[in-house]
Each structure stands twice: as structure tokens, then as C-alpha cells.
Write an enzyme that holds these catalytic residues in place. Structure first.
Site, PDB file in Angstrom:
ATOM      1  N   ASP A  17       0.834  -1.199   0.000  1.00 34.25           N
ATOM      2  CA  ASP A  17       0.000   0.000   0.000  1.00 34.25           C
ATOM      3  C   ASP A  17       0.872   1.254   0.000  1.00 34.25           C
ATOM      4  O   ASP A  17       1.854   1.340   0.742  1.00 34.25           O
ATOM      5  CB  ASP A  17      -0.903  -0.034   1.243  1.00 34.25           C
ATOM      6  CG  ASP A  17      -1.909   1.084   1.272  1.00 34.25           C
ATOM      7  OD1 ASP A  17      -2.769   1.119   0.383  1.00 34.25           O
ATOM      8  OD2 ASP A  17      -1.843   1.915   2.195  1.00 34.25           O
TER       9      ASP A  17
ATOM     10  N   GLU B  64       1.794  -0.237  -4.920  1.00 32.59           N
ATOM     11  CA  GLU B  64       0.812   0.768  -5.339  1.00 32.59           C
ATOM     12  C   GLU B  64       1.522   2.113  -5.409  1.00 32.59           C
ATOM     13  O   GLU B  64       2.110   2.560  -4.419  1.00 32.59           O
ATOM     14  CB  GLU B  64      -0.345   0.848  -4.343  1.00 32.59           C
ATOM     15  CG  GLU B  64      -1.363   1.921  -4.709  1.00 32.59           C
ATOM     16  CD  GLU B  64      -2.259   2.329  -3.543  1.00 32.59           C
ATOM     17  OE1 GLU B  64      -3.390   2.764  -3.802  1.00 32.59           O
ATOM     18  OE2 GLU B  64      -1.814   2.235  -2.380  1.00 32.59           O
TER      19      GLU B  64
END
Length: 555
Positions: free
Chosen positions: A212, A275
Site C-alpha cells: 500500500d 501501489e
């Protein structure tokens, strides 16, 4: 830990299993409820693994399942090495790994390392004083002389990215919610602790990680102000009015990613996908995946915003033609409205959800099957978000039932993320569409009942059947899975891609405009592999709006 939960022994020939793979994203709390409390969980997911396997995908990406105060639905982690009791137990996680591997499915799990929940034991110790063992494990800074925050950085959740802590008489950094303090990865002990977390899950048997906000791991040590964006690039909220030069994309990220890669390589054929957010996504994706010592692959919001024109799609794909890194692509995920609605021809720039951009031209109303075909034609690893295989559109969640803190804070200007997170409809006529025996945490969107799994499973023309067919096509042909990509033709409406492996090439043609188009049949001996509304003849290919066509030939 039960040894049966470990991943199968690494096969050297399968070291790059992730290259060109099709991965299925599971948003756990909305997938399937196994204990009847209205929240999806690990037992529910285990019971539905056959559905994922039936798609023909290579594996699944499992969102956060860790203990959390739930202010951002799992992306605020309070314990990196446990399972939140609402989702199950560590034993359930072991069972999931064992059952997924038995079906030939890899499992990668979310890792949220840029920040923790305020309830995490590390932060509780760090906030207590300026001289405890973890005092520097988070990003702390003194106030300016007038008491204001140390710089102008803005939070993605709204307001300044700094929160005052009375115990230390200092501010702490939070790029997201104030209760999600940012870790200080400049500190060697923090890096070591995070890499130990990676080792814990790799040893348990996961096949890799989805990282993330991977480009937010480090911050500028001098805490310099971010410069303003020029007026033509400025967004409508404070965080989109500045260039994120100093709170993202810092050079210290690369050595950390290399250290992570060494840990992962020691465990065999694993995968890390990062990401990458922000305006510099393309450069960061290339930088973070360059060579074989950093991330295996990375994805961005390149195709998660407003609908791109064919020329924009071609430009983004061609940028990767001569790079050594490996991209990943997704058209939907848990943070953006579903592609079936977001890229509908009924919506243009006005339907941008605050993301900016958009296409003001007259747009063809493209069916979900064409977007799925385009995704599976791309060179890279692709991620399908749960419900995309059913053609689910964006749900409308009334304000009084909204759960998303971002959506609540920005309502009514943007609709937030609840609409893409509503429960999967398993049975059209069942209570709560078969998701749960209890009222679910978000309401089932009534229109989704018609697209329920049980109804589509019996229909050979359904979106579900089409998705399975397209994934089989990609898995069957190396040209589609790992071949090179060439943009053979692009204009305002048409996009013609050629995927090539050895002497074999796959033509993928899409009409993304609002008028019918005809072009010469790609390659006289091209043999049709899939037809989505096109009308092929020996010499021409007629493509109504939204039509697509795949043909196999020899180069």
C-alpha cells in the site's frame, strides 16, 4: 504454524509466475460472510474459493485482515502479525493458504507499511515521550514559532498532514487520517521491524505482497514545504493544489525496496506489487521495478481515473515498450468507482469523482465485456476487482448508510468509496443476495441482484461466462500473457493492439467511440479467437460502438 499452510516448494522455472498473471482482488469484508455477522471474513472466502478458481485466474490479492480500529477499514493496522477476530483466526488464514494452493491459486496479502493505527503498540510508546526506545519510530516535528504545523503538507483525507500530540508537545505526520500516524522509515530499527513482518508472513506461506502507498514510505528529512501546482494542474482540494515533492517519491525508497527484495528472494518464487500514487506514477513505476533487485511489478492509478481516450491508452502502454521493469494494470479497485459506471458513455468529465481529467467528447457506451477484454489484452500483470467478472456497476449508498470516512468528509462533492465496496451478490433471490444471513455492513445494491453469481452461472452469454472465456484465452496464448506489445493503430475511436511472442501474434481491436467503424481485416490469415459484437469478414472487420475482436495470426 501448521506446515501444510506453507507455499509449495519453489520451482525455478516458475520463478516469474507473476509475469503476465491474472490476479483477483478480494475486498474481504464485502466478499462472503461465514459467521452471519454481516461482515465478510476468512471462512466465507474459503467457502467461495471455487468461484475464484473457476475464473481461471492465477491467484488472489487479499486486502487487510489484521487487527484494526477500523477507521479506514483495515488500512489502519494495530498489529501486523495477527488476524482481526472479526475476520477469523491465524488458523483460518493457514486454511485459506492451504485450500488456495490446493486449487493452484497464489495468495498475496496487503502490507500497510507507510503508517499504522494510533492504537499500535509502537505508536503508544512513541507518543509517550521524546526519550523512550521508540521515540523516533514515527515522524515527529516541533511547531513553528507561531504554533502552526511544521510545513504545508496536506492530508489525502482533508486538512493539514500534521496532528498535535500534547504528551510530546510535537506534531506527528499523517498522510491520511490523523489517527494513522506515519512511520519513520529513515530509522534503521523501523526498517528492520518492517522486514521482520515481511519474513513472518512469507514463512507462513503467503506468495507475496501488495504494498500500500509504496511511494510514501519516506519523507524529506528537512520537512521542506511542497511547492504549489500551476493553476492549470491544480485540483479542487488542498492536497491536489500542491506538488508532492517532499512527502512522496523520496530517493531512500529504492534501497529499502532492494532490502525487501532480498528477503523475498530468500523465500523462493514470491511477488511484490507496489501501489504508486501521485502525478509521477509512470516514472516511479519504472524506477521501482527496474532490473531484478527491486519490486517485481507495480501499478498506479493510470486507469483508475476518468475514462481515457484511445490515444491516451496507447500512450500509457507504449511508454513501457522499451523498459526493463514490469507493469501491472487495473481498471477497478476498492478505492475508485467501478469501471462499468466510471467509464460509461453516459458520463464524461462531470463524472470524475473529484479525480480530475475526463473526456468531453461524445463517448460510446461501452459494455463491461469490452473493458474486460481490453484489460486482459494488456502487457503486464492484471488485477480484476471482485464483481468486475459480474459486470457490477457502482452502487448508490445513501448518506445515512455511508461508512467511508473519505466519502463522508467530502460529501456531496464526491460519492466516496462505499459504492464500489457493497457486498458481492451470490444468489439473486436470497436474503442479502446470499452474502450473509445478517444485515450487511453496507447495503446490497438492488440492481446487483440481476447480476448475481447464481443467475450468471447458468447463462453462457453472461458477463461471468465471458470473463472466464477471456481469461482462458489469455492463459492459453503466450502472446497475450507475456508477449511484446505494439500499437498497430490508434485514433479518436479505434485501438488496435498486437501482442507478439515468437512467430505468433494476437490482434486485439476495440471500438471505443460512439460511431461504427470498419477497418481492413488485420492480417489475411488471422483466425478469430473471440468476438465481442464485431462483424468479421475475410477482408474487413466491422466494429459497432463498444465492439471488440481478438484474432490469432503468424508474424
Amino acid at each position: 504454524m501448521p506446515p501444510s499452510s506453507a507455499a509449495p516448494p519453489a520451482d525455478p522455472s516458475a520463478a516469474a509466475w507473476w509475469r503476465g498473471a491474472v490476479m483477483y482482488q478480494v475486498y474481504l469484508r464485502s466478499y462472503a460472510d461465514g459467521n452471519g455477522d454481516g461482515i465478510g471474513d476468512l471462512p466465507g472466502l474459503i467457502a467461495r474459493l471455487d468461484h475464484i478458481a473457476s475464473l481461471g485466474v492465477d491467484g488472489l490479492w487479499l486486502g487487510p485482515f489484521y487487527p484494526t480500529p477500523d477507521r479506514d477499514f483495515g488500512y489502519d493496522v494495530s498489529d501486523y502479525r495477527a488476524v482481526d477476530p472479526r475476520f477469523g483466526t491465524l488458523e483460518d488464514l493457514d486454511t485459506l493458504l492451504r485450500e488456495a494452493h490446493a486449487r493452484g491459486l497464489k495468495v498475496i496479502v496487503d502490507q500497510v507499511w507507510s503508517h499504522t493505527a494510533a492504537e499500535h503498540a509502537w505508536f503508544q510508546e512513541s507518543r509517550a515521550s521524546r526519550d523512550n526506545p521508540k521515540a523516533d519510530w514515527y515522524v515527529w516535528a516541533d511547531a513553528r514559532p507561531d504554533g502552526s504545523p511544521p510545513n504545508n503538507w496536506q492530508s489525502w483525507m482533508g486538512g493539514p498532514a500534521w496532528r498535535w500530540e500534547p504528551r510530546r508537545s510535537q506534531y506527528h505526520l499523517h498522510n491520511f487520517l490523523p489517527t494513522m500516524p506515519d512511520l519513520n522509515l529513515h530509522h534503521p530499527e523501523v526498517q528492520a521491524a518492517i522486514l521482520d513482518v515481511a519474513d513472518f508472513w512469507l514463512a507462513r506461506g503467503v506468495d507475496g505482497f501488495r504494498l500500500d502507498t509504496a511511494n510514501l514510505y519516506f519523507h524529506d528529512r528537512q520537512l521542506r514545504d511542497n511547492p504549489p501546482l500551476p493553476p492549470e494542474r491544480r485540483g479542487s482540494s488542498p492536497v491536489t493544489m500542491q506538488e508532492h515533492r517532499y512527502n512522496a517519491d523520496q530517493p531512500e525508497t529504492l534501497p529499502f525496496l532492494e532490502a525487501l527484495r532480498r528477503r523475498m528472494d530468500a523465500h523462493g518464487a514470491r511477488m511484490a506489487v507496489g501501489e504508486i500514487g501521485g502525478a509521477a506514477w509512470d516514472a516511479r513505476m519504472a524506477e521501482y521495478t527496474d532490473g531484478d533487485q527491486r519490486l517485481h511489478t507495480a501499478y498506479s492509478f493510470a486507469f483508475l481515473g476518468p475514462r481515457p481516450a484511445p490515444r491516451e491508452i496507447a500512450e500509457r502502454l507504449q511508454a513501457w515498450t522499451h523498459r526493463s521493469g514490469w507493469p501491472s494494470w487495473a481498471f477497478s479497485n476498492h478505492d475508485v468507482p467501478r469501471v462499468a459506471t466510471r467509464w460509461s458513455g453516459r458520463h464524461g468529465k462531470a463524472f470524475d469523482f473529484g479525480l480530475g481529467g475526463g473526456d468531453d467528447r461524445a463517448l460510446g457506451d461501452i459494455p463491461p465485456a469490452t473493458w474486460m477484454a481490453l484489460l486482459l489484452a494488456l502487457r503486464g500483470t492484471v488485477f480484476i476487482y471482485q464483481g468486475e467478472e459480474l459486470g457490477l456497476d457502482e452502487a448508490v449508498v445513501p448518506f445515512e448508510q455511508m461508512q467511508d470516512p473519505f466519502g463522508i468528509a467530502h460529501w456531496p462533492l464526491v460519492t466516496g468509496r462505499d459504492g464500489c465496496r457493497t457486498p458481492i451478490p451470490w444468489a439473486g433471490d436470497a436474503p442479502n443476495a446470499g452474502f450473509s444471513t445478517h444485515a450487511p455492513w453496507l447495503p446490497v445494491w438492488p440492481a446487483h441482484r440481476e447480476r448475481a453469481v447464481d443467475r450468471q452461472s447458468a447463462d453462457t452469454t453472461s458477463m461471468l461466462a465471458t470473463t472466464r472465456q477471456l481469461i482462458r484465452l489469455r492463459q492459453k496464448h503466450p502472446a497475450l500473457r507475456v508477449g511484446e506489445l505494439e500499437v498497430a493503430h490508434v485514433d479518436d475511436d479505434l485501438l488496435h493492439l498486437v501482442r507478439r511472442s515468437g512467430q505468433t501474434e494476437m490482434h486485439a481491436v476495440f471500438n471505443l467511440g460512439a460511431t461504427e467503424r470498419t477497418l481492413a481485416m488485420p492480417q489475411a490469415d488471422a483466425r478469430m479467437q473471440w468476438c465481442g459484437g464485431a462483424r468479421p469478414s475475410p477482408t474487413t472487420l466491422d466494429l459497432p460502438p463498444g465492439a471488440a475482436w481478438f484474432g490469432l495470426g503468424d508474424s
